[in-house]
Design a protein around this motif. Structure first.
Motif, PDB file in Angstrom:
ATOM      1  N   TRP A  70       1.033  -1.305   0.477  1.00 42.49           N
ATOM      2  CA  TRP A  70       0.130  -0.048   0.148  1.00 42.49           C
ATOM      3  C   TRP A  70       1.022   0.635   0.136  1.00 42.49           C
ATOM      4  O   TRP A  70       1.542   1.683  -0.057  1.00 42.49           O
ATOM      5  CB  TRP A  70      -1.496  -0.237   1.388  1.00 42.49           C
ATOM      6  N   ILE A  71       0.121   2.548  -1.243  1.00 41.31           N
ATOM      7  CA  ILE A  71       1.396   3.556  -1.034  1.00 41.31           C
ATOM      8  C   ILE A  71       0.668   4.811  -0.488  1.00 41.31           C
ATOM      9  O   ILE A  71      -0.732   4.965  -1.435  1.00 41.31           O
ATOM     10  CB  ILE A  71       2.191   3.837  -2.267  1.00 41.31           C
ATOM     11  N   GLU A  74      -1.783   6.663  -3.362  1.00 43.20           N
ATOM     12  CA  GLU A  74      -2.253   5.528  -4.406  1.00 43.20           C
ATOM     13  C   GLU A  74      -3.411   5.955  -4.680  1.00 43.20           C
ATOM     14  O   GLU A  74      -4.328   5.031  -4.232  1.00 43.20           O
ATOM     15  CB  GLU A  74      -1.787   4.653  -4.630  1.00 43.20           C
ATOM     16  N   THR A  76      -5.845   3.749  -6.638  1.00 47.18           N
ATOM     17  CA  THR A  76      -5.608   3.027  -7.236  1.00 47.18           C
ATOM     18  C   THR A  76      -5.607   1.795  -6.146  1.00 47.18           C
ATOM     19  O   THR A  76      -6.801   0.865  -6.487  1.00 47.18           O
ATOM     20  CB  THR A  76      -5.220   2.240  -8.083  1.00 47.18           C
TER      21      THR A  76
END
Length: 272
Positions: A70-71, A74, A76
């Motif tokens: 997980w970023i 981000e 998406t």
């Protein structure tokens, strides 16, 4: 049932399911056996965790998108619930699928560990169990094994034994073993390798080149409860329930070996 006893019970339940899958499926199609084992153990673990620990989060190797990091920012990606949870079960339904699919091999395992955000335990691992069903053996934190004695060979200057992958040992481990005069002992599952250190059948386990949190959380929990050293190969602490579930390297060994082993590792760390 306290968490450590529950971890043992859960790993044993999944192990019995895997033995039954082996018996029912047979070994003629190794890929089908691996898939059936992974799925059956995952479903059992998920169902029992939902039943007995419904408020806890879970990270399982067989979860959809389990390997996705997980970023922040981000668009998406959806933030995993486990990152905001106080208690997270980190499980590997079947560690050592290759060995599981080969008739006669017993070096595969089930991993069940509990990470707790506010815990003072090393690596925040408050419970763990490694079931080795084909060996009729489970190591867990509810009754942590005794610290392994120093083998006579090591005490008298003989070669130390490093558990290593039987199919894909990291290249640098061979050079490390040559430098310190160690013997490489090939084994399957990561859990079985760390169990060998816990039991005194090996002196150390060194790995680099790709693992995830579920590969090491449970056996590391038991190793730490036993009093062994466990860290990254550069000596930094192991951390779990991170945004990126990759945990690519580790070393587990007797504490008397840690300074020597970590110093030698600095000369053989794989390049990024």
């Amino acid at each position: 049932m306290n968490d450590s006893a529950f971890a043992r019970w859960l790993a044993d339940r999944a192990g019995q399911v895997l033995l039954q899958v082996r018996q029912d499926t047979g070994y003629s199609d190794g890929k089908a056996l691996k898939t059936a084992g992974d799925q059956a153990a995952h479903e059992l673990l998920r169902a029992e965790l939902a039943r007995w620990r419904p408020a806890d989060a879970v990270l399982s190797e067989e979860d959809e998108h389990s390997r996705t990091a997980w970023i922040e920012g981000e668009p998406t990606l959806t933030r995993p619930d486990r990152l905001d949870a106080n208690r997270v079960w980190i499980v590997d339904p079947l560690d050592g699928t290759r060995e599981f699919s080969e008739e006669g091999r017993d070096d595969w395992a089930v991993h069940v560990a509990l990470w707790t955000a506010d815990s003072s335990a090393p690596a925040r691992l408050t419970a763990g169990a490694v079931a080795m069903p084909a060996r009729h053996c489970t190591l867990a934190t509810d009754h942590a094994p005794a610290y392994p004695p120093m083998p006579l060979e090591a005490a008298t200057g003989g070669a130390i034994r490093i558990a290593a992958s039987r199919t894909r040992p990291p290249a640098f481990v061979t050079a490390l073993a040559e430098e310190i005069g160690a013997e490489l002992v090939p084994m399957g599952s990561a859990g079985v390798k760390i169990a060998a250190v816990i039991n005194g059948d090996a002196d150390a386990y060194v790995h680099a080149g790709g693992q995830y949190e579920w590969d090491s959380a449970a056996p590391v929990a038991v190793a730490l409860a036993t009093g062994l050293h466990a860290s990254r190969i550069d000596g930094t602490p192991l951390t779990y329930n991170q945004a990126d579930p990759k945990l690519p390297d580790l070393v587990v060994c007797r504490k008397d070996l840690a300074p020597r082993l970590l110093a030698a590792l600095q000369r053989h760390l794989p390049s990024e």
